[in-house]
Every structure is written in structure tokens, then in C-alpha cells.
Design a protein around this motif. Sequence first.
Motif, mmCIF file in Angstrom:
data_model
loop_
_atom_site.group_PDB
_atom_site.id
_atom_site.type_symbol
_atom_site.label_atom_id
_atom_site.label_comp_id
_atom_site.label_asym_id
_atom_site.label_seq_id
_atom_site.Cartn_x
_atom_site.Cartn_y
_atom_site.Cartn_z
ATOM 1 N N VAL A 5 1.045 -1.226 -0.135
ATOM 2 C CA VAL A 5 0.059 0.057 0.138
ATOM 3 C C VAL A 5 0.960 1.328 -0.083
ATOM 4 O O VAL A 5 0.617 2.142 -0.687
ATOM 5 C CB VAL A 5 -0.931 -0.032 1.257
ATOM 6 N N PHE A 6 1.944 1.382 0.882
ATOM 7 C CA PHE A 6 2.753 2.471 0.962
ATOM 8 C C PHE A 6 3.403 2.704 -0.350
ATOM 9 O O PHE A 6 3.834 3.624 -0.679
ATOM 10 C CB PHE A 6 3.768 2.251 2.037
ATOM 11 N N ALA A 7 3.972 1.560 -1.023
ATOM 12 C CA ALA A 7 4.664 1.613 -2.429
ATOM 13 C C ALA A 7 3.710 2.112 -3.408
ATOM 14 O O ALA A 7 3.959 2.800 -4.223
ATOM 15 C CB ALA A 7 5.127 0.211 -2.875
ATOM 16 N N LEU A 8 2.486 1.903 -3.325
ATOM 17 C CA LEU A 8 1.608 2.350 -4.464
ATOM 18 C C LEU A 8 1.231 4.033 -4.088
ATOM 19 O O LEU A 8 1.251 4.693 -4.897
ATOM 20 C CB LEU A 8 0.264 1.815 -4.056
ATOM 21 N N VAL A 9 1.246 4.365 -2.681
ATOM 22 C CA VAL A 9 1.006 5.731 -2.352
ATOM 23 C C VAL A 9 2.265 6.258 -2.864
ATOM 24 O O VAL A 9 2.155 7.577 -3.552
ATOM 25 C CB VAL A 9 0.925 5.838 -0.746
ATOM 26 N N ALA A 10 3.702 5.696 -2.503
ATOM 27 C CA ALA A 10 4.883 6.572 -3.270
ATOM 28 C C ALA A 10 4.450 6.800 -4.702
ATOM 29 O O ALA A 10 5.054 7.712 -5.075
ATOM 30 C CB ALA A 10 5.920 5.588 -2.711
ATOM 31 N N GLU A 11 3.990 5.616 -5.386
ATOM 32 C CA GLU A 11 4.325 5.757 -6.839
ATOM 33 C C GLU A 11 3.002 6.899 -7.218
ATOM 34 O O GLU A 11 3.561 7.759 -8.181
ATOM 35 C CB GLU A 11 3.636 4.374 -7.405
ATOM 36 N N GLY A 12 1.913 6.945 -6.562
ATOM 37 C CA GLY A 12 1.131 8.196 -6.959
ATOM 38 C C GLY A 12 1.618 9.353 -6.457
ATOM 39 O O GLY A 12 1.345 10.276 -7.446
ATOM 40 N N ARG A 13 2.472 9.724 -5.503
ATOM 41 C CA ARG A 13 2.876 10.824 -5.128
ATOM 42 C C ARG A 13 3.962 11.279 -6.184
ATOM 43 O O ARG A 13 4.410 12.423 -6.621
ATOM 44 C CB ARG A 13 3.394 10.750 -3.616
ATOM 45 N N ALA A 14 4.805 10.105 -6.675
ATOM 46 C CA ALA A 14 5.825 10.682 -7.516
ATOM 47 C C ALA A 14 5.148 11.110 -8.949
ATOM 48 O O ALA A 14 5.790 11.886 -9.437
ATOM 49 C CB ALA A 14 6.562 9.176 -7.888
ATOM 50 N N PHE A 60 14.038 -1.481 -1.472
ATOM 51 C CA PHE A 60 13.901 -2.767 -2.228
ATOM 52 C C PHE A 60 13.846 -3.900 -1.009
ATOM 53 O O PHE A 60 13.095 -4.670 -0.854
ATOM 54 C CB PHE A 60 14.885 -3.044 -3.320
ATOM 55 N N PHE A 61 14.672 -3.566 0.035
ATOM 56 C CA PHE A 61 15.096 -4.614 0.805
ATOM 57 C C PHE A 61 13.977 -4.608 1.878
ATOM 58 O O PHE A 61 13.527 -5.641 2.467
ATOM 59 C CB PHE A 61 16.488 -4.420 1.411
ATOM 60 N N HIS A 62 13.578 -3.380 2.432
ATOM 61 C CA HIS A 62 12.413 -3.186 3.397
ATOM 62 C C HIS A 62 12.009 -1.825 2.873
ATOM 63 O O HIS A 62 12.112 -0.913 3.555
ATOM 64 C CB HIS A 62 12.973 -3.026 4.732
ATOM 65 N N PRO A 63 10.706 -1.992 2.303
ATOM 66 C CA PRO A 63 9.913 -0.709 1.868
ATOM 67 C C PRO A 63 9.430 0.100 2.748
ATOM 68 O O PRO A 63 9.423 1.239 2.931
ATOM 69 C CB PRO A 63 8.711 -1.368 1.080
ATOM 70 N N LEU A 64 9.236 -0.290 4.161
ATOM 71 C CA LEU A 64 9.041 0.361 5.251
ATOM 72 C C LEU A 64 10.127 1.204 5.889
ATOM 73 O O LEU A 64 9.988 2.153 6.613
ATOM 74 C CB LEU A 64 8.293 -0.432 6.342
ATOM 75 N N HIS A 65 11.223 1.051 5.254
ATOM 76 C CA HIS A 65 12.382 2.028 5.476
ATOM 77 C C HIS A 65 12.294 3.438 4.956
ATOM 78 O O HIS A 65 12.844 4.216 5.288
ATOM 79 C CB HIS A 65 13.611 1.516 5.161
ATOM 80 N N GLY A 66 11.149 3.341 3.918
ATOM 81 C CA GLY A 66 11.022 4.764 3.238
ATOM 82 C C GLY A 66 11.791 4.814 1.700
ATOM 83 O O GLY A 66 12.091 3.596 1.320
ATOM 84 N N PRO A 67 11.625 5.878 1.097
ATOM 85 C CA PRO A 67 12.183 6.090 0.035
ATOM 86 C C PRO A 67 13.660 5.601 -0.407
ATOM 87 O O PRO A 67 14.320 5.969 0.740
ATOM 88 C CB PRO A 67 11.962 7.424 -0.476
ATOM 89 N N ALA A 68 13.954 5.319 -1.334
ATOM 90 C CA ALA A 68 15.404 4.825 -1.599
ATOM 91 C C ALA A 68 16.241 6.124 -1.942
ATOM 92 O O ALA A 68 15.723 7.096 -2.506
ATOM 93 C CB ALA A 68 15.335 4.022 -2.798
ATOM 94 N N VAL A 69 17.520 6.096 -1.748
ATOM 95 C CA VAL A 69 18.350 7.051 -2.269
ATOM 96 C C VAL A 69 19.100 6.794 -3.543
ATOM 97 O O VAL A 69 19.569 7.740 -4.122
ATOM 98 C CB VAL A 69 19.363 7.513 -1.172
ATOM 99 N N ARG A 70 19.340 5.814 -3.805
ATOM 100 C CA ARG A 70 19.848 5.375 -5.091
ATOM 101 C C ARG A 70 19.717 3.834 -5.754
ATOM 102 O O ARG A 70 19.411 2.842 -4.827
ATOM 103 C CB ARG A 70 21.389 5.851 -5.153
#
Length: 443
Positions: free
Chosen positions: A326-335, A348-358
Amino acid sequence: MCTDLLHPVGPQRAAATAQRLRRAQRLRSALAVGAASVALLCCTAPPSAAAGSPGQKIADALRRSPVHVDPSLTSAVDAAQQRELAARIRRTHLPIRVALVPLVEGDSWGGKPEQLAEVVHDRMGGGPAILITLGDQPDDISAREWPSDAHQAFHAAAAVFFQKDMKGAGPAKRVARAIDIIEAGNGDAVYERATADLGAPAPTRTTADGAGAKNASGRGSPLVRVLSLVVGPVLLLAAVGLLLRRRSRLRDLSTPFALPRSVFAAARQADEAGLRDRAAEEVVRLGEEARTAQGAPAAVERALDAYAAAGTVLDRARGVPDLAGVFALVAEGRAALSGAAEALPLCFFHPLHGPAVRRIPWRPLGRREQLRVAACGTCLRAIRTRRAPEVLTDRQDGCPVPYFEVPAEDSLWAATGYGSLLSGAEDSLAGRVQRGDFTRSRD
């Protein structure tokens, strides 16, 4: 795709557009009802509930001063040191804030500095910022930055841990050093220098005049001199070879690494109810943002698609991996709403860590193919120092396993890596949910 906006639309495209507008209108109506419900709930909640949250208290303190130190840590960072840090920050003219609070497992941020940073940043209203906190290791500090890598803050803070002259230094000195590196804007280079000699052999002891240690007479024996001439170069070559191999392993991020079973506790089943509530709040927020957005129609449509898909996944979520989706889809919508051309997905490893940096090259253990996955700052640092990152787990045959080890046909999240493994710009998590991939994976 964008060229369609430059030409008159035909009857079929007009009908499709009208259908999308009708769907958006239905979503707006649903959002209005939801917003009214939320407002009613907020009216019945105690007025001090939000204002009294730990994250809000820290945010309020940082509005008054760029440095906040929890009372339990004032013996380590006293009032004079706090004033010196605040003055140092003001001289940089950068949006740096320092929040030094204890981090323990089970606290409001799960003991994770990145979670603390995200909460405080959100409570302060977002925008460009650099937040320095304590790290997740003893004698360590951490920095998170919005937008990512604008001043190389992550590596600036990470480098301090490895600098020899910072060994044994208190948190005030470590934070001051990190601020200086952030101001210089060369955190990446400083980090590389600080970690360049990891695994290097100890330097040879020398006398005051710089010569190597000799016997008491000042003259080495003939046997010692012969052995030095013969054995010395051999040992030197062996040491150099060992150092080069170790540095190669440190820098080669594609080398597979074993995941200890201890990471299987990352699913945090006990927090599932709270995570579900938070996910629901983010879905509602995305819908409101899409409804009021003034961007390109195509971007708004992608955000609405992500909103609808997030709602579908939330309704049918069976555990933490689905809620992370759900959070990944929300992030996709905000992007999509942000208009960022190459916005990174969640970690990728733990999406609940938040946005990736690279993105980094990574090869799963036991496989030949190499992937390029998006990693957050914490996981990136773990891999670079040859530590296993924390990994979100799922269940397979009743046993906890890293979610990406579940067969792709059985898990939308394993197939997509929560956005890291999508095939291109036209591929999306929302599109895969809409075509039924999530339903099939749940079956």
C-alpha cells in the motif's frame, strides 16, 4: 505518449477521457465522505493528542532552535555544546537540524534513525531539510536529507564513524564534524577516504628518526638483514594482496551476501494493526492530493490509478507485506504528482524503511543474474560495509523468508520488488494491480 496532448482527440479518446473524469468525480465524492468522517473523528479526539506526540514535540523544539537534545542526554551534550552546535549550523546557512534522542527497539520509531527523521520532517511540514540524529550503532550518528544527496549528508555523517580522530569523541564533536563536512559538500569523498584503509595492516613501528627499529647497538645482525631482504618483500606483497582483496570485496556491491535468520523478525507482526491504520491514512491523503492537484491530466490520472490500486490492496491485505505494498502504491502516486522523471521507489530490501536514495547492483544469494535495486540509506550503508540489510519477510510453506524469495507468480511484491523490478516507464504497480496480478498472487 505526451504528444497526444498536442492533437485533437477523436471520439474514442474523448469517450475514454469522459469515463476517466466520471471515475475521478466518483473518487472525489468518496474522498469528501471520507474527509467528513475524518473531521468528525478528529473533533471527538482529545485536542492534545496530535500535539502531544513525540515527533510533534521534537518538531516544535526544532522550530525554536536548530538543536534539540533529549533531557536524558544533556550530560553528554550540555547547554554550552548545544549553543555551539546551533551557532555552527547558522553559519552554514543550510537547513540543518539536530535531534539527539535515545533510540531503542520498541520506541515510537522502532529504534530506527530513519523513521525518527521521517516523522520529524513530516511534522515540520516537509520541504528541503537535513536532519542529524543518533545512529543505530553505538558511537554513531546518522543524517537524512530532503531532497536526497543534495549536500551528501548521509555519507558525511557515516564518514565520522570511521575517522580515526573521532574515536572516543562524544556526540557533540561527532555532530560538529558532520556539519562541517555537510557544509563542504564533499561527504562522498570524505566517506571514501575514511573507509579506504579498512583491513590495512598495522603500520611498522619506527624510531624517533624515522628508521625502522633495530637492535640495541644500532646495527642489525647479518642474519636479520638477510631475512629482511628476502622475507620482507614477500610479506609486503602478501599484505598488499590481502588489502586489495578486502577493498575489492567492500566495493563490489554485486557480491551475494548471506542473510542471517535474525532478520526474519523484520515483519513485526505485532505492529500490523497500527501499520494498517497508518496505511489507510496515507491512502486518504493521496486521494486528497490527487483531487486538488493542478498538474498535467496524465499525471493526475496516474495518481488516481495508484490511489484506487492502494485502496484495493488495503482492503484485501493479509499481512505486513501487503500493507507495505500500500505504501509503495502511495509513493508511486505521489511520484506521479511530483512530476519527477525518474523518482525512486521505496527501499527494495525493506519498503517500510522509506524512499530509496539510489540504485545499486545486487545479486541474490544462489543466483547468477544481477539486479539493480533501489536501496535506502541504511541498507546502502549496510551493504557497503558487508553487513546484511534488514529485510522484509513473508511466509512460504509456513516459514518466514525474505519476501523476494517467494516465487514471483505467488507474490506481486516478489515479482516487482515494490517497484525496483518494474520493466520500464510504462510498467507500474498500479497497472499490475488493475490487471489482477495482486488478486492472483493472493489466490
